[in-house]
Design a protein around this motif. Sequence first.
Motif, PDB file in Angstrom:
ATOM      1  N   GLY A 144     -17.604 -23.740  18.325  1.00  0.00           N
ATOM      2  CA  GLY A 144     -17.314 -22.352  18.002  1.00  0.00           C
ATOM      3  C   GLY A 144     -15.929 -21.911  18.411  1.00  0.00           C
ATOM      4  N   VAL A 145     -15.412 -22.490  19.504  1.00  0.00           N
ATOM      5  CA  VAL A 145     -14.102 -22.067  19.990  1.00  0.00           C
ATOM      6  C   VAL A 145     -13.005 -22.352  18.969  1.00  0.00           C
ATOM      7  N   LEU A 146     -13.286 -23.241  18.014  1.00  0.00           N
ATOM      8  CA  LEU A 146     -12.271 -23.603  17.033  1.00  0.00           C
ATOM      9  C   LEU A 146     -12.447 -22.870  15.707  1.00  0.00           C
ATOM     10  N   ALA A 147     -13.460 -22.007  15.609  1.00  0.00           N
ATOM     11  CA  ALA A 147     -13.622 -21.202  14.402  1.00  0.00           C
ATOM     12  C   ALA A 147     -12.598 -20.081  14.415  1.00  0.00           C
ATOM     13  N   LEU A 148     -11.980 -19.827  13.277  1.00  0.00           N
ATOM     14  CA  LEU A 148     -10.909 -18.829  13.237  1.00  0.00           C
ATOM     15  C   LEU A 148     -11.403 -17.462  13.665  1.00  0.00           C
ATOM     16  N   ARG A 149     -12.620 -17.108  13.289  1.00  0.00           N
ATOM     17  CA  ARG A 149     -13.116 -15.782  13.654  1.00  0.00           C
ATOM     18  C   ARG A 149     -13.315 -15.678  15.163  1.00  0.00           C
ATOM     19  N   ASP A 150     -13.604 -16.788  15.817  1.00  0.00           N
ATOM     20  CA  ASP A 150     -13.726 -16.758  17.273  1.00  0.00           C
ATOM     21  C   ASP A 150     -12.355 -16.615  17.927  1.00  0.00           C
ATOM     22  N   LEU A 151     -11.361 -17.271  17.362  1.00  0.00           N
ATOM     23  CA  LEU A 151      -9.997 -17.108  17.878  1.00  0.00           C
ATOM     24  C   LEU A 151      -9.535 -15.671  17.698  1.00  0.00           C
ATOM     25  N   ARG A 152      -9.871 -15.095  16.554  1.00  0.00           N
ATOM     26  CA  ARG A 152      -9.513 -13.695  16.306  1.00  0.00           C
ATOM     27  C   ARG A 152     -10.191 -12.796  17.331  1.00  0.00           C
ATOM     28  N   GLU A 153     -11.453 -13.093  17.607  1.00  0.00           N
ATOM     29  CA  GLU A 153     -12.206 -12.298  18.584  1.00  0.00           C
ATOM     30  C   GLU A 153     -11.578 -12.404  19.974  1.00  0.00           C
ATOM     31  N   ARG A 154     -10.970 -13.530  20.264  1.00  0.00           N
ATOM     32  CA  ARG A 154     -10.337 -13.730  21.578  1.00  0.00           C
ATOM     33  C   ARG A 154      -8.928 -13.145  21.642  1.00  0.00           C
ATOM     34  N   GLY A 155      -8.490 -12.523  20.555  1.00  0.00           N
ATOM     35  CA  GLY A 155      -7.213 -11.820  20.575  1.00  0.00           C
ATOM     36  C   GLY A 155      -6.021 -12.631  20.121  1.00  0.00           C
ATOM     37  N   VAL A 156      -6.256 -13.845  19.595  1.00  0.00           N
ATOM     38  CA  VAL A 156      -5.136 -14.648  19.101  1.00  0.00           C
ATOM     39  C   VAL A 156      -4.495 -13.939  17.901  1.00  0.00           C
ATOM     40  N   GLN A 157      -3.173 -13.890  17.891  1.00  0.00           N
ATOM     41  CA  GLN A 157      -2.457 -13.251  16.788  1.00  0.00           C
ATOM     42  C   GLN A 157      -2.260 -14.243  15.644  1.00  0.00           C
ATOM     43  N   PRO A 158      -2.395 -13.783  14.398  1.00  0.00           N
ATOM     44  CA  PRO A 158      -2.243 -14.694  13.256  1.00  0.00           C
ATOM     45  C   PRO A 158      -0.926 -15.475  13.265  1.00  0.00           C
ATOM     46  N   MET A 159       0.192 -14.828  13.544  1.00  0.00           N
ATOM     47  CA  MET A 159       1.470 -15.535  13.490  1.00  0.00           C
ATOM     48  C   MET A 159       1.603 -16.544  14.626  1.00  0.00           C
ATOM     49  N   ALA A 160       0.926 -16.299  15.737  1.00  0.00           N
ATOM     50  CA  ALA A 160       0.918 -17.299  16.809  1.00  0.00           C
ATOM     51  C   ALA A 160       0.192 -18.544  16.340  1.00  0.00           C
ATOM     52  N   LEU A 161      -0.951 -18.350  15.708  1.00  0.00           N
ATOM     53  CA  LEU A 161      -1.741 -19.462  15.199  1.00  0.00           C
ATOM     54  C   LEU A 161      -1.000 -20.213  14.104  1.00  0.00           C
ATOM     55  N   LEU A 162      -0.407 -19.476  13.170  1.00  0.00           N
ATOM     56  CA  LEU A 162       0.309 -20.112  12.066  1.00  0.00           C
ATOM     57  C   LEU A 162       1.561 -20.835  12.561  1.00  0.00           C
ATOM     58  N   SER A 163       2.255 -20.251  13.527  1.00  0.00           N
ATOM     59  CA  SER A 163       3.461 -20.884  14.060  1.00  0.00           C
ATOM     60  C   SER A 163       3.150 -22.234  14.682  1.00  0.00           C
ATOM     61  N   LEU A 164       2.021 -22.306  15.391  1.00  0.00           N
ATOM     62  CA  LEU A 164       1.614 -23.571  15.998  1.00  0.00           C
ATOM     63  C   LEU A 164       1.206 -24.577  14.937  1.00  0.00           C
ATOM     64  N   MET A 165       0.359 -24.147  14.001  1.00  0.00           N
ATOM     65  CA  MET A 165      -0.202 -25.087  13.039  1.00  0.00           C
ATOM     66  C   MET A 165       0.826 -25.557  12.011  1.00  0.00           C
TER      67      MET A 165
END
Length: 442
Positions: free
Chosen positions: A245-266
């Motif tokens: 579950g920790v790797l589901a995008l909706r869970d990351l969103r729930e944990r406050g991860v910002q979209p551009m932070a996620l996209l910048s890494l990936m």
Amino acid sequence: MTTTRFAPSPTGYIHIGNLRTALMNYLIAQKTGGTFILRIDDTDPERSKEEYVDGIKEDLTWLGLHWDRIERQSERLDRYHEAADKLRAMGRFYEAFETPTELDLKRKKQLNMGKPPVYDRAALGLSEEQKDALRAERGAGVWRFKLDQERIEWQDGILGDISIDAASVSDPVLIRGDGQVLYTLASVVDDMEMGVTHIVRGSDHVTNTATQIQIIEALGGKPPAFAHHSLLTGPQGEALSKRLGVLALRDLRERGVQPMALLSLMARLGSSDPVELQTEMATLIDGFDLGRFGSAPTKFDVEDLFPLTARYNATLPLAAVQDRIDALGVPPEMAAQFWEVTRENITTLDDLDGWWKMMREGAEPQIDPEDADFVKEALALLPEGPFDGETWGAWTAAVKEATGRKGRALFMPLRKALTGQAHGPDMSALMPLLQVVKARGQ
């Protein structure tokens, strides 16, 4: 024109591995001014759920990965059956009736003989009478594509020259006994008819790509340009389960991860380029280069997302977080100063709540035993509120004069007494926001 696609199955929510595939295809299309298709692979009526279709759209929208058009494979079943009929007429499609147990025994026998565990094509030797008898006994069989047993070669966008001996691969099942069209056939037909020019997907699809190239060519099409990115592992090289579950995008969103932070890494993970926070999608698109990615398994650590999120949040203007601050109950006249004080002292926007609670209700003071008498004497010198931008400087000057303390020995105990923390914003800026100081019993 470049056309790419992302083809998730609506049998669950998008996970981090799905995102890597979606993002690469999206960036290629955007960089060339092409078309990005969202194609819902919903040919499995039992496992496909509409809630997951909605979830896929929601997650992509949250990330800012906007599709140019959407297709659903469940609405194209007639196209797949027409292709199947064409393959049958060419002698490239045949029905097979082995049970899973029989196939497993065949594989074990081949392995024991030191041979590759591929389907032995026994079904090709069945007469029509034998097929009728098997249908009567077992029901409809599966339909397999008959591979030309030659080398299949292509120039992969990431892996380089690929050559696979088709004789070492089983003839793929394209239609199940219950009539369900499988992804391998549906994808080929869609890629051809939708004009898909580039496909990026995981390296676990390499063999699948080889068979699809032959199917495309058998149907008279030209294979697109394929690229296969490395698979993600955990931070210690362990296998990642897409069901975590920790790797589901909706869970990351729930944990406050910002979209551009996620996209910048990936967008950089697994490439020879360093990971750099980008705050605009256009910059991410301009800097993307598929040729910079390697084939080695790529380590992914979810914790790497939080420093990037913190840095992104620090760049946000007040207008971007005004609603969050208003919802906390911060008075309008204090909102700008509140954001200025907290923006570089939070990881996620959820951390704002803790700061406002501390300012509104006061912090539990952290006082080291050796500083207890000093803090008590210092707090007796603290003027009554409300505080302003001069309060910290004037107060610490008075405490220094009275106690002789200076430098870190002066400032750190006072910060910890007022905020309960050893680190944080500039105290001169923070003091006007403090409404309660618990250390004074207020």
